[in-house]
Design a protein around this motif. Sequence first.
Motif, PDB file in Angstrom:
ATOM      1  N   LEU A  94     -13.303 -15.105  -3.655  1.00 24.96           N
ATOM      2  CA  LEU A  94     -13.439 -14.542  -2.309  1.00 24.96           C
ATOM      3  C   LEU A  94     -13.300 -15.621  -1.236  1.00 24.96           C
ATOM      4  CD1 LEU A  94     -16.302 -11.976  -2.969  1.00 24.96           C
ATOM      5  CD2 LEU A  94     -13.889 -11.466  -2.568  1.00 24.96           C
ATOM      6  N   ASP A  95     -13.868 -16.798  -1.489  1.00 22.02           N
ATOM      7  CA  ASP A  95     -13.734 -17.903  -0.530  1.00 22.02           C
ATOM      8  C   ASP A  95     -12.279 -18.324  -0.375  1.00 22.02           C
ATOM      9  OD1 ASP A  95     -16.478 -17.933  -0.140  1.00 22.02           O
ATOM     10  OD2 ASP A  95     -16.821 -19.685  -1.431  1.00 22.02           O
ATOM     11  N   LEU A  96     -11.557 -18.438  -1.491  1.00 21.21           N
ATOM     12  CA  LEU A  96     -10.150 -18.823  -1.422  1.00 21.21           C
ATOM     13  C   LEU A  96      -9.333 -17.756  -0.690  1.00 21.21           C
ATOM     14  CD1 LEU A  96      -7.888 -20.779  -2.061  1.00 21.21           C
ATOM     15  CD2 LEU A  96      -7.688 -19.706  -4.317  1.00 21.21           C
ATOM     16  N   THR A 142      -3.594  -4.191  -1.831  1.00 20.14           N
ATOM     17  CA  THR A 142      -3.881  -3.462  -0.593  1.00 20.14           C
ATOM     18  C   THR A 142      -5.376  -3.219  -0.419  1.00 20.14           C
ATOM     19  OG1 THR A 142      -3.673  -1.235  -1.563  1.00 20.14           O
ATOM     20  CG2 THR A 142      -1.645  -2.278  -0.715  1.00 20.14           C
ATOM     21  N   LEU A 143      -6.133  -3.394  -1.495  1.00 16.25           N
ATOM     22  CA  LEU A 143      -7.588  -3.217  -1.425  1.00 16.25           C
ATOM     23  C   LEU A 143      -8.212  -4.428  -0.741  1.00 16.25           C
ATOM     24  CD1 LEU A 143      -8.328  -2.123  -5.117  1.00 16.25           C
ATOM     25  CD2 LEU A 143      -7.945  -0.628  -3.144  1.00 16.25           C
ATOM     26  N   SER A 144      -9.363  -4.214  -0.147  1.00 15.12           N
ATOM     27  CA  SER A 144     -10.091  -5.371   0.378  1.00 15.12           C
ATOM     28  C   SER A 144     -10.521  -6.225  -0.816  1.00 15.12           C
ATOM     29  CB  SER A 144     -11.322  -4.918   1.168  1.00 15.12           C
ATOM     30  OG  SER A 144     -12.325  -4.432   0.282  1.00 15.12           O
ATOM     31  N   PRO A 145     -10.705  -7.527  -0.617  1.00  8.53           N
ATOM     32  CA  PRO A 145     -11.151  -8.363  -1.742  1.00  8.53           C
ATOM     33  C   PRO A 145     -12.458  -7.860  -2.362  1.00  8.53           C
ATOM     34  CG  PRO A 145     -10.378  -9.748   0.041  1.00  8.53           C
ATOM     35  CD  PRO A 145     -10.398  -8.338   0.574  1.00  8.53           C
ATOM     36  N   GLU A 146     -13.347  -7.322  -1.547  1.00  8.86           N
ATOM     37  CA  GLU A 146     -14.624  -6.821  -2.044  1.00  8.86           C
ATOM     38  C   GLU A 146     -14.425  -5.600  -2.938  1.00  8.86           C
ATOM     39  OE1 GLU A 146     -13.941  -7.589   1.158  1.00  8.86           O
ATOM     40  OE2 GLU A 146     -15.200  -9.368   1.405  1.00  8.86           O
ATOM     41  N   GLN A 147     -13.510  -4.695  -2.547  1.00 11.65           N
ATOM     42  CA  GLN A 147     -13.215  -3.532  -3.379  1.00 11.65           C
ATOM     43  C   GLN A 147     -12.514  -3.971  -4.665  1.00 11.65           C
ATOM     44  OE1 GLN A 147     -10.820  -1.050  -0.880  1.00 11.65           O
ATOM     45  NE2 GLN A 147     -12.570  -0.204   0.237  1.00 11.65           N
ATOM     46  N   ALA A 150     -14.952  -5.589  -7.186  1.00 17.22           N
ATOM     47  CA  ALA A 150     -15.842  -4.575  -7.765  1.00 17.22           C
ATOM     48  C   ALA A 150     -15.083  -3.729  -8.788  1.00 17.22           C
ATOM     49  CB  ALA A 150     -16.437  -3.698  -6.673  1.00 17.22           C
ATOM     50  N   TRP A 151     -13.873  -3.299  -8.440  1.00 15.43           N
ATOM     51  CA  TRP A 151     -13.072  -2.474  -9.349  1.00 15.43           C
ATOM     52  C   TRP A 151     -12.716  -3.244 -10.616  1.00 15.43           C
ATOM     53  CZ3 TRP A 151      -8.204  -2.500 -11.586  1.00 15.43           C
ATOM     54  CH2 TRP A 151      -7.784  -1.290 -12.131  1.00 15.43           C
ATOM     55  N   LEU A 152     -12.303  -4.496 -10.471  1.00 11.76           N
ATOM     56  CA  LEU A 152     -11.936  -5.300 -11.631  1.00 11.76           C
ATOM     57  C   LEU A 152     -13.131  -5.538 -12.558  1.00 11.76           C
ATOM     58  CD1 LEU A 152      -9.583  -7.893  -9.923  1.00 11.76           C
ATOM     59  CD2 LEU A 152      -8.909  -6.172 -11.611  1.00 11.76           C
ATOM     60  N   LEU A 153     -14.289  -5.829 -11.966  1.00 13.38           N
ATOM     61  CA  LEU A 153     -15.476  -6.050 -12.791  1.00 13.38           C
ATOM     62  C   LEU A 153     -15.853  -4.783 -13.553  1.00 13.38           C
ATOM     63  CD1 LEU A 153     -17.643  -8.237 -10.391  1.00 13.38           C
ATOM     64  CD2 LEU A 153     -16.598  -8.968 -12.552  1.00 13.38           C
ATOM     65  N   TYR A 154     -15.663  -3.626 -12.926  1.00 19.35           N
ATOM     66  CA  TYR A 154     -16.017  -2.366 -13.570  1.00 19.35           C
ATOM     67  C   TYR A 154     -14.962  -1.926 -14.580  1.00 19.35           C
ATOM     68  CZ  TYR A 154     -17.625   2.421 -14.153  1.00 19.35           C
ATOM     69  OH  TYR A 154     -18.080   3.601 -14.686  1.00 19.35           O
ATOM     70  N   VAL A 175     -21.842  -1.036  -4.470  1.00 20.44           N
ATOM     71  CA  VAL A 175     -20.872  -1.180  -5.562  1.00 20.44           C
ATOM     72  C   VAL A 175     -20.189   0.158  -5.823  1.00 20.44           C
ATOM     73  CG1 VAL A 175     -20.616  -1.592  -8.049  1.00 20.44           C
ATOM     74  CG2 VAL A 175     -22.023  -3.130  -6.670  1.00 20.44           C
ATOM     75  N   ARG A 176     -20.972   1.219  -5.908  1.00 22.99           N
ATOM     76  CA  ARG A 176     -20.411   2.554  -6.144  1.00 22.99           C
ATOM     77  C   ARG A 176     -19.408   2.915  -5.047  1.00 22.99           C
ATOM     78  NH1 ARG A 176     -23.297   5.373 -10.048  1.00 22.99           N
ATOM     79  NH2 ARG A 176     -25.348   4.496 -10.476  1.00 22.99           N
ATOM     80  N   GLY A 177     -19.767   2.624  -3.808  1.00 30.26           N
ATOM     81  CA  GLY A 177     -18.881   2.926  -2.688  1.00 30.26           C
ATOM     82  C   GLY A 177     -17.591   2.134  -2.753  1.00 30.26           C
ATOM     83  N   ARG A 178     -17.686   0.867  -3.083  1.00 31.68           N
ATOM     84  CA  ARG A 178     -16.488   0.024  -3.176  1.00 31.68           C
ATOM     85  C   ARG A 178     -15.558   0.515  -4.287  1.00 31.68           C
ATOM     86  NH1 ARG A 178     -18.924  -6.129  -2.444  1.00 31.68           N
ATOM     87  NH2 ARG A 178     -19.770  -5.776  -0.365  1.00 31.68           N
ATOM     88  N   ILE A 179     -16.154   0.833  -5.425  1.00 31.37           N
ATOM     89  CA  ILE A 179     -15.339   1.299  -6.551  1.00 31.37           C
ATOM     90  C   ILE A 179     -14.719   2.654  -6.225  1.00 31.37           C
ATOM     91  CG2 ILE A 179     -15.424   2.084  -8.961  1.00 31.37           C
ATOM     92  CD1 ILE A 179     -17.525  -0.177  -9.421  1.00 31.37           C
ATOM     93  N   HIS A 180     -15.483   3.523  -5.601  1.00 25.17           N
ATOM     94  CA  HIS A 180     -14.957   4.845  -5.221  1.00 25.17           C
ATOM     95  C   HIS A 180     -13.769   4.704  -4.264  1.00 25.17           C
ATOM     96  CE1 HIS A 180     -14.875   9.079  -4.228  1.00 25.17           C
ATOM     97  NE2 HIS A 180     -14.927   8.754  -2.951  1.00 25.17           N
ATOM     98  N   ARG A 181     -13.925   3.887  -3.234  1.00 21.88           N
ATOM     99  CA  ARG A 181     -12.820   3.687  -2.280  1.00 21.88           C
ATOM    100  C   ARG A 181     -11.620   3.033  -2.956  1.00 21.88           C
ATOM    101  NH1 ARG A 181     -17.351   2.707   0.622  1.00 21.88           N
ATOM    102  NH2 ARG A 181     -17.217   0.445   0.472  1.00 21.88           N
ATOM    103  N   ALA A 182     -11.885   2.107  -3.870  1.00 27.39           N
ATOM    104  CA  ALA A 182     -10.791   1.463  -4.607  1.00 27.39           C
ATOM    105  C   ALA A 182     -10.051   2.487  -5.456  1.00 27.39           C
ATOM    106  CB  ALA A 182     -11.335   0.336  -5.486  1.00 27.39           C
ATOM    107  N   ARG A 183     -10.788   3.340  -6.138  1.00 27.74           N
ATOM    108  CA  ARG A 183     -10.157   4.363  -6.982  1.00 27.74           C
ATOM    109  C   ARG A 183      -9.291   5.296  -6.151  1.00 27.74           C
ATOM    110  NH1 ARG A 183     -15.333   5.921 -10.628  1.00 27.74           N
ATOM    111  NH2 ARG A 183     -15.006   4.380 -12.272  1.00 27.74           N
TER     112      ARG A 183
END
Length: 194
Positions: A94-96, A142-147, A150-154, A175-183
């Motif tokens: 995320l920092d990079l 196209t996803l935010s880095p935070e989404q 979260a999606w990759l970890l899940y 986390v649920r919200g990020r994954i939901h938006r990513a999906r």
Amino acid sequence: MSRQTTGAGADSSGPDEVTLVARAQDGDLVAFEQLVDRYESRLLGLCIRMLRHRADAEDIVQDTFLTAWRRLDSLDEPSAFKAWVFRLASNGCLDLLRRRRSRGTEAVDPADMVEELATGPSVEERAETSAAVRELDRVLVTLSPEQRIAWLLYEIEGQSYAEIAEVLGVTEGSVRGRIHRARLAIVEGMKGWA
């Protein structure tokens, strides 16, 4: 998308992870090397998917393990090692990405995103799979880095909402919200591949 479940990196033929962490905290380099062996490829895969550049991902993983070795004595709970190293790697990614964004650059190395496929599938099947992976990669950026993290970890690492919340330092609801938006974004972006 089906969720891939992966183990916690445990090796049934060797000491359990808590024992390895305790030994490493006592300065046992061999025990720490065993922890590196358990997590290195998983962290590298995560970082490549986040950063889209193998050399940068390798640097982050190397920095993660150097930091882990130097700060291992600050880990109060040996059973938290997995979440801790994933947090270190995730924060490094995320920092990079933030630094890249502030400079207006985005590194892309498509060869890093398509892993070699085992022999067996036909040329047409491999080509279609390769194209689908490239399309998923296009959607993931196209996803935010935070989404994305979260999606990759899940989905890729098979971590639970609670584990991801611990890694990212956020609530399970976040986390649920990020994954939901990513999906939703992935489904929308991959409509042609359904």
